[in-house]
Each structure stands twice: as structure tokens, then as C-alpha cells.
Design a protein around this motif. Structure first.
Motif, mmCIF file in Angstrom:
data_model
loop_
_atom_site.group_PDB
_atom_site.id
_atom_site.type_symbol
_atom_site.label_atom_id
_atom_site.label_comp_id
_atom_site.label_asym_id
_atom_site.label_seq_id
_atom_site.Cartn_x
_atom_site.Cartn_y
_atom_site.Cartn_z
ATOM 1 N N GLU A 121 0.837 -1.207 0.000
ATOM 2 C CA GLU A 121 0.000 0.000 0.000
ATOM 3 C C GLU A 121 0.868 1.252 0.000
ATOM 4 O O GLU A 121 0.624 2.201 -0.750
ATOM 5 N N ILE A 122 1.873 1.232 0.879
ATOM 6 C CA ILE A 122 2.771 2.393 0.966
ATOM 7 C C ILE A 122 3.471 2.595 -0.368
ATOM 8 O O ILE A 122 3.597 3.708 -0.870
ATOM 9 N N SER A 123 3.903 1.490 -0.941
ATOM 10 C CA SER A 123 4.603 1.529 -2.214
ATOM 11 C C SER A 123 3.740 2.208 -3.289
ATOM 12 O O SER A 123 4.220 3.017 -4.069
ATOM 13 N N LEU A 124 2.425 1.869 -3.282
ATOM 14 C CA LEU A 124 1.524 2.481 -4.261
ATOM 15 C C LEU A 124 1.309 3.962 -3.964
ATOM 16 O O LEU A 124 1.363 4.799 -4.857
ATOM 17 N N LYS A 125 1.079 4.248 -2.689
ATOM 18 C CA LYS A 125 0.769 5.632 -2.313
ATOM 19 C C LYS A 125 1.934 6.577 -2.599
ATOM 20 O O LYS A 125 1.740 7.693 -3.058
ATOM 21 N N LEU A 126 3.120 6.131 -2.254
ATOM 22 C CA LEU A 126 4.275 7.026 -2.380
ATOM 23 C C LEU A 126 5.017 6.829 -3.691
ATOM 24 O O LEU A 126 6.012 7.496 -3.955
ATOM 25 N N GLU A 127 4.538 5.867 -4.471
ATOM 26 C CA GLU A 127 5.207 5.554 -5.733
ATOM 27 C C GLU A 127 6.675 5.232 -5.523
ATOM 28 O O GLU A 127 7.571 5.786 -6.163
ATOM 29 N N LEU A 128 6.897 4.326 -4.610
ATOM 30 C CA LEU A 128 8.257 3.862 -4.325
ATOM 31 C C LEU A 128 8.280 2.346 -4.496
ATOM 32 O O LEU A 128 7.256 1.696 -4.268
ATOM 33 N N PRO A 129 9.430 1.775 -4.864
ATOM 34 C CA PRO A 129 9.512 0.312 -4.913
ATOM 35 C C PRO A 129 9.370 -0.278 -3.496
ATOM 36 O O PRO A 129 9.768 0.356 -2.519
ATOM 37 N N VAL A 130 8.840 -1.513 -3.444
ATOM 38 C CA VAL A 130 8.566 -2.140 -2.148
ATOM 39 C C VAL A 130 9.829 -2.246 -1.293
ATOM 40 O O VAL A 130 9.807 -1.963 -0.093
ATOM 41 N N ASN A 131 10.940 -2.609 -1.938
ATOM 42 C CA ASN A 131 12.162 -2.784 -1.134
ATOM 43 C C ASN A 131 12.651 -1.458 -0.553
ATOM 44 O O ASN A 131 13.215 -1.410 0.535
ATOM 45 N N LYS A 132 12.370 -0.382 -1.282
ATOM 46 C CA LYS A 132 12.741 0.944 -0.765
ATOM 47 C C LYS A 132 11.898 1.280 0.465
ATOM 48 O O LYS A 132 12.379 1.837 1.441
ATOM 49 N N VAL A 133 10.620 0.932 0.366
ATOM 50 C CA VAL A 133 9.720 1.198 1.485
ATOM 51 C C VAL A 133 10.260 0.526 2.741
ATOM 52 O O VAL A 133 10.369 1.132 3.806
ATOM 53 N N LYS A 134 10.663 -0.731 2.584
ATOM 54 C CA LYS A 134 11.161 -1.481 3.727
ATOM 55 C C LYS A 134 12.400 -0.794 4.312
ATOM 56 O O LYS A 134 12.512 -0.632 5.520
ATOM 57 N N SER A 135 13.291 -0.402 3.434
ATOM 58 C CA SER A 135 14.514 0.179 3.984
ATOM 59 C C SER A 135 14.261 1.568 4.563
ATOM 60 O O SER A 135 14.893 1.956 5.541
ATOM 61 N N TYR A 136 13.289 2.310 4.003
ATOM 62 C CA TYR A 136 12.955 3.601 4.609
ATOM 63 C C TYR A 136 12.408 3.399 6.019
ATOM 64 O O TYR A 136 12.750 4.141 6.942
#
Lengths: 194, 436
Positions: A162-177
Motif C-alpha cells: 500500500e505504501i509503495s503504491l501511495k508514495l510511488e516507491l519500490p517495495v524494497n525501498k519502502v522497507k529500507s525507509y
């Protein structure tokens, strides 16, 4: 269907009971059952370090061999964390042995060390919605992406996708953020307290 | 596991469902959060994310088999144990879908339909969710994907209907399934093979896009062009080092001060400009692809330059002893060695007076014009006069008389070099004036 009976009994047993029984009987099957409870985690950790499926599978089998000898030497009281440490050590040692080890280790430290969170962060410990003032201040101080990910994950309870879609970031980036944000928050809160 | 302590670990089945995107958003979040609280799971998650769900499932199954082969003692035991492990793993792995069907009869038809569908492979599936008013059977079904020839159907009856397929294996799996907290009970999910495939495909696409992203970060470069000019003269500076800060990547400006450098597009880069005699400049690259960089001149402080035997280097870079000579010292050092020439002990004026008064005119012939004899001699460090010879003579008599005057005359003080007495050569001019 005799074996089901056996397995049914063993599934009820705790790790520690299985170890005790194994040490008494030396029935390798018992140790196998124990190991298989966590085999996917061991495999996952190996994958993380070796980045290669075949190599990781070999490592899982090697770790089992090691388990057979090591379990005799140590009075293992808490199997799961003990297995984790053994797995990790095995992986790191294998990496060091290899000729290209230095490269991979360097790569590993560059990429991954920042992400590992050994201790629980304040967010994991206190997930309640009313965050205290210090925490709120620290969250404000985070970089834009980290802040957004932390807020969405912990306070809006969004999952990675969900975060990945909302922020338009790749999933792995979301995790590391999220993980880097957590680490920064921990440092920030420690500074405030200390 | 350990008594008195409650663990909330994620199971492999749950992970597989997660990776196949079969969990609700809420369930995904719960798993992610729990996973991050356990190092073992966190690291494993990272590793597991690096392969596809199919690969992961296949590999873990293979490992279960290998361990069983290794530990199984009796042959007749290996196979059932193996089968059991495989079944459990696969059932978990493929993910479960709950559907509502009318009766157990319909359920049987369902199985036929499904099998037929699978055989025709590619036929458009019909949604299999049917709602009826009679007893509802909640069916949890898993398909063993690996070999494509086995379909294990598990049924879990809600109240009284007997499951049509029943074996200990399934019962067992069912039991396990029931332990999993996230089994949806309210929302029936329509399910078919194609949909599953689609789900897997979307997941793979996500993975692929994640992968290509990381490649992009390595390959997508931005080209920055610009010119470096001297701030004071407005002239282009050739040979300026242009470097991406924090890397070893760099270029040098051409004769017109122009440069062109590729920087990674995804990260904030800073360019550093270095040129001898100019102050270094750093510029953060935002959007401007064309830069004009002004370098201002920098005067190096002389005190900081150290002269060494093989060139010059900065004081901070030099190892070894440094002797410092201040610039004022250098200015005062016009004479490098301080030399003091020998002179008569009571001064040259008195010496001249002595000569004037002590000329013995009887020793020299008569003359009416002044005569000059030039003598060269050495005054030793102890003040003795040696090696006397005439450089210029007005005749032997005059010469002899001059030597006699020198030898009988007042003592000479030796000359010194940097304060130390030393033997020095002196030239003395003796003038004979006619007696008055």
C-alpha cells in the motif's frame, strides 16, 4: 499411518523437549524434525547472504551437519535464537573463505548493515496511537520519505505494498525507509533521554 | 514453545501466502510488523524476497526432502514421512482459498469441473462461488502445483456434513490450517487457476520492476555540462579537475574550460572543482545541466611551504623534521660567512704614522718623488707575519726598507672567519715620501 502418530506427538513437543529426547536417544529423525521447523528461515538467511539458490541450499544442509555436532557441545536452552546465530556465523564464515569474499562482504556491509535492527525500536515496543511528545518531535525531524513511510506503516497501519503504491516507491525501498527511519528515531530518542 | 512465553512467529505457509499476495492488506501489515520484531525472520524475509514465491516453495520443499532422507532410518518410513512433509509444505505453500458451495454433491461436481478445466488448460474459468440456502460447507482447497497431476482437496465442514475426501493427511493439514489465524471466514474468495496464475504473474512483475529499478540506479546517468572560468579575469580555465564528490570519478576541463560529466540520476551529487592556485569549489547538482563555475584565486601562504631536497610539499603532508627559516632571517643574510681581515694591533692610522716616522733614509737612495712599494704577506692565526713578497717595487733598496719596517713594526691582529682566527693574506701599500 503409524508415522502420523509419531509426528503428531513430535509436533506437540517443544524444541527443548525434542533436543532432550534427541540427546537421550540419538535418533537423528528427531533432530531433523526440529530443524525442519525453522528450515525456511535458515534458507532465507542463507539466501540473503549468498544471493544464490544452490549455494544457499548447500549451506542449509551444511548447517544441519553442524547442528548435529554442535548440539552435543552446548546446553542449548533456547533453540530458535541459537540456530539463528549459528546460521549467520556459518554464512559469514563461508563468505570470508571464498576468494571473492571481501567483495561480497563489503557489498553486504554497504547495503545491508544499515537495515538490520537487532534491538527493538521504540515503535515496536510502544505501538499505541498516542505517541509522546519526544517521539512526535523525532518523527518530524526525519527525512521526508522515512517520515512518510513510518507514519503510514505504524500509525495508519498500511502494508508495504500500500505504501509503495501511495508514495510511488519500490517495495524494497519502502522497507529500507521504514528500517532506517526506525533506527534514526531510536538515535533521536536516545539523545533526548541522555 | 517455551513454557510461559508466548511466541507469535510467522509460519512458512503464511510467508508463502504473503509472497503470492494472497493476504489482505491488514494481514500483510501484521506479518511485516511481526517480522521486523524478530531478527531471524527479518533476515530470512530479506533472503526470501530475493527469489520468486515458486522458487522459494520449490527450494524449501527440496530441503525438507533432503533432511528427511538424511535422518530417516528405515526405508519404509522415509516415503510416508516424506510424503507427509511434502504435502504439509505444499498445502501451506500454495495458499488456501475459501469458497462457499451448496452441498457436498455440488462440491464433487466442482472437483470434476476443476479437473476438466485444468485438462483443457486455458479455457476461461467460471467463478465457482455459489451461494445456497442449505447447509454451507466451508472448503479450504489447495492445489499441489508442483507436479500438476495431484489435486488435494481438503474440506472443512462447518457443522455436520462429513467431508467427502477424508484421510489423516488431509485432516492433519486441515488442523494446521485452522491454527492459522488469518483464514478468512466472512469473505468468500472466488478462485480459479487462471486467477492464481495472474496473481503470481503480477507478483513476478512487481519483482521484475523492483529489479529493473535497481539496475536503473546503476545505469541511468545524467550528463552535466559546464564551463569553468577564472573569477577575477573572466577567462576560461583549462585543466581544472572536476570530480563527483565522494567518488573517484572525474574529468578535466578542456582548453576552453568546458567539461562534461555523467552523474547518477537517482542520487544527489556534488561536483568538486579543484585547480592549483584557485580556491576549491563545490556545487550541488540540482536540475541545472549547464553550469558556469567561477573559481577565485587563492594565494598560498609562504610560511606554509616547506623546501625539501626533492621538491616542495605542504607542511601538513611532510613527514620528518622541519627546520624553519623566517623570511626576515633570509633578508639579513647577505654575507654568508663573516670575515674580518687582519689589521695592525693599534689601528691603521697609528701604523701609517709609525711608517712615516721610522723610514731610514740612509738605507735608500736619494729620491725627489714619492715611491711606493706594495707588499703581500700572510698574517697567521697566531699573529705572525710570514711569506712576505713585494708585489710592486720601487727598487731593491726600497723593497728591503719596506720589509724591515714591516718586520720591526707593530704587531698585527690576525683576521677571523665567523669569529675564528685564521691565516689570511694581506696587501700593504707603503709610500715613501721624500724627506722634508
Amino acid at each position: 499411518m503409524d508415522f502420523f502418530q509419531k509426528n503428531r506427538n513430535t509436533t506437540k513437543e517443544s524444541d527443548e523437549e525434542l533436543i532432550r529426547r534427541y540427546l537421550a536417544t540419538k535418533d537423528l529423525e528427531l533432530l531433523g524434525i526440529l530443524y525442519q521447523r525453522y528450515i525456511y528461515l535458515v534458507y532465507g538467511v542463507c539466501l540473503k547472504y549468498f544471493k544464490d539458490r544452490e549455494e544457499s541450499k548447500d549451506a542449509v544442509m551444511q548447517i544441519f551437519e553442524k547442528l548435529i555436532t554442535e548440539i552435543e557441545k552446548h546446553a542449548v536452552e533456547n533453540f530458535r535464537p541459537w540456530l539463528y546465530v549459528m546460521t549467520k556465523h556459518h554464512c559469514l564464515r563461508q563468505l570470508q573463505k571464498k576468494t571473492s569474499a571481501s567483495k561480497k562482504i563489503k557489498q553486504f556491509y554497504d547495503e545491508k548493515i544499515m537495515e538490520s535492527t537487532i534491538e527493538l525500536s521504540p515503535l515496536d515496543e510502544t505501538p499505541e496511537k498516542d505517541m509522546n511528545k519526544a517521539l512526535a518531535e523525532c518523527i518530524e525531524k526525519l527525512k521526508k520519505e522515512q517520515k512518510a513511510c513510518i507514519v503510514l506503516f505504524y500509525f495508519k497501519e498500511n502494508c508495504y505494498r500500500e505504501i509503495s503504491l501511495k508514495l510511488e516507491l519500490p517495495v524494497n525501498k519502502v522497507k529500507s525507509y521504514i528500517q532506517n527511519g526506525k533506527r534514526n528515531l531510536k538515535i533521536c530518542l536516545e539523545n533526548k533521554n541522555g | 514453545m517455551a513454557k510461559g512465553k508466548k511466541y507469535n512467529y510467522n509460519s512458512f505457509a503464511r510467508y508463502i501466502r504473503y509472497f503470492r499476495d494472497l493476504l489482505t492488506k491488514k494481514e500483510q501489515h501484521a506479518l511485516e510488523k511481526e517480522m521486523m520484531q524478530d531478527v531471524f525472520e527479518e533476515e530470512a524475509f530479506e533472503g526470501m524476497s530475493s527469489v520468486s514465491a515458486d522458487e522459494l516453495e520449490e527450494d524449501v520443499l527440496e530441503l525438507h526432502k533432503s533432511i528427511n532422507q538424511k535422518t530417516g532410518k528405515k526405508k519404509n518410513r522415509i516415503i510416508p514421512v516424506l510424503r507427509y512433509a511434502a504435502a504439509v509444505v505444499l498445502i501451506f505453500a500454495v495458499g488456501s482459498i475459501t469458497i462457499l458451495i451448496k452441498k457436498s454433491n455440488e462440491f464433487k461436481n466442482q472437483v470434476k469441473e476443476e479437473t476438466a478445466m485444468r485438462d483443457s488448460s486455458g479455457g476461461i474459468p467460471t467463478p465457482v462461488s455459489k451461494t445456497g440456502d442449505s447447509a454451507k460447507v466451508k472448503t479450504t482447497r489447495s492445489i499441489l502445483k508442483e507436479k500438476q497431476d495431484v489435486i488435494v482437496v481438503q474440506t472443512r465442514k462447518e457443522q455436520e456434513i462429513v467431508a467427502p475426501v477424508s484421510s489423516e493427511l488431509i485432516a492433519k493439514s486441515d488442523l494446521k490450517e485452522a491454527e492459522a489465524p488469518e483464514t478468512t471466514q466472512v469473505i468468500p474468495v472466488e478462485y480459479d487457476m487462471i486467477a492464481l496464475k495472474k496473481q503470481i504473474e503480477t507478483e513476478q512483475q512487481i519483482e521484475v520492476s523492483a529489479l529493473s529499478y535497481s539496475e536503473d540506479t546503476e545505469q541511468n546517468n545524467l550528463t552535466i555540462r559546464g564551463q569553468v572560468i577564472s573569477g577575477s579575469e573572466d577567462l576560461p580555465l583549462p585543466g581544472v579537475n572536476v570530480r563527483i564528490k565522494g567518488t573517484t570519478k572525474g574529468v578535466v576541463t578542456d582548453l576552453d574550460g568546458n567539461f562534461s560529466i555523467e552523474i547518477p540520476a537517482d542520487q544527489q551529487s556534488t561536483l568538486a572543482f579543484d585547480f592549483l592556485g584557485y580556491k576549491s569549489e563545490e556545487i550541488e547538482i540540482s536540475d541545472n545541466k549547464n553550469l558556469t563555475v567561477n573559481l577565485t584565486e587563492d594565494i598560498i601562504a609562504l610560511e606554509e611551504v616547506v623546501v625539501v631536497g626533492y621538491g616542495t610539499m605542504k607542511k601538513s603532508d611532510l613527514t620528518g623534521a622541519v627546520a624553519t627559516i623566517e623570511s626576515e632571517d633570509l633578508e639579513s643574510r647577505e654575507e654568508f660567512a663573516q670575515i674580518v681581515v687582519p689589521k695592525p694591533a693599534d689601528g691603521m692610522m697609528n701604523y701609517k704614522e709609525y711608517i712615516k716616522e721610522n723610514i731610514r733614509y740612509e738605507n735608500i737612495p736619494e729620491f725627489d718623488k714619492a715611491q711606493v712599494v706594495k707588499l703581500e704577506f700572510e698574517v697567521t692565526a697566531s699573529g705572525d707575519i710570514t711569506h712576505i713578497r713585494a708585489v710592486k717595487s720601487a727598487g731593491t733598496d726600497f723593497e728591503q726598507e719596506a720589509i724591515r719596517l714591516l718586520k720591526d713594526g707593530p704587531a698585527w691582529e690576525p683576521g677571523t672567519i665567523d669569529g675564528t682566527p685564521s691565516t689570511q693574506t694581506v696587501t700593504l701599500r707603503i709610500k715613501f715620501s721624500p724627506p722634508e
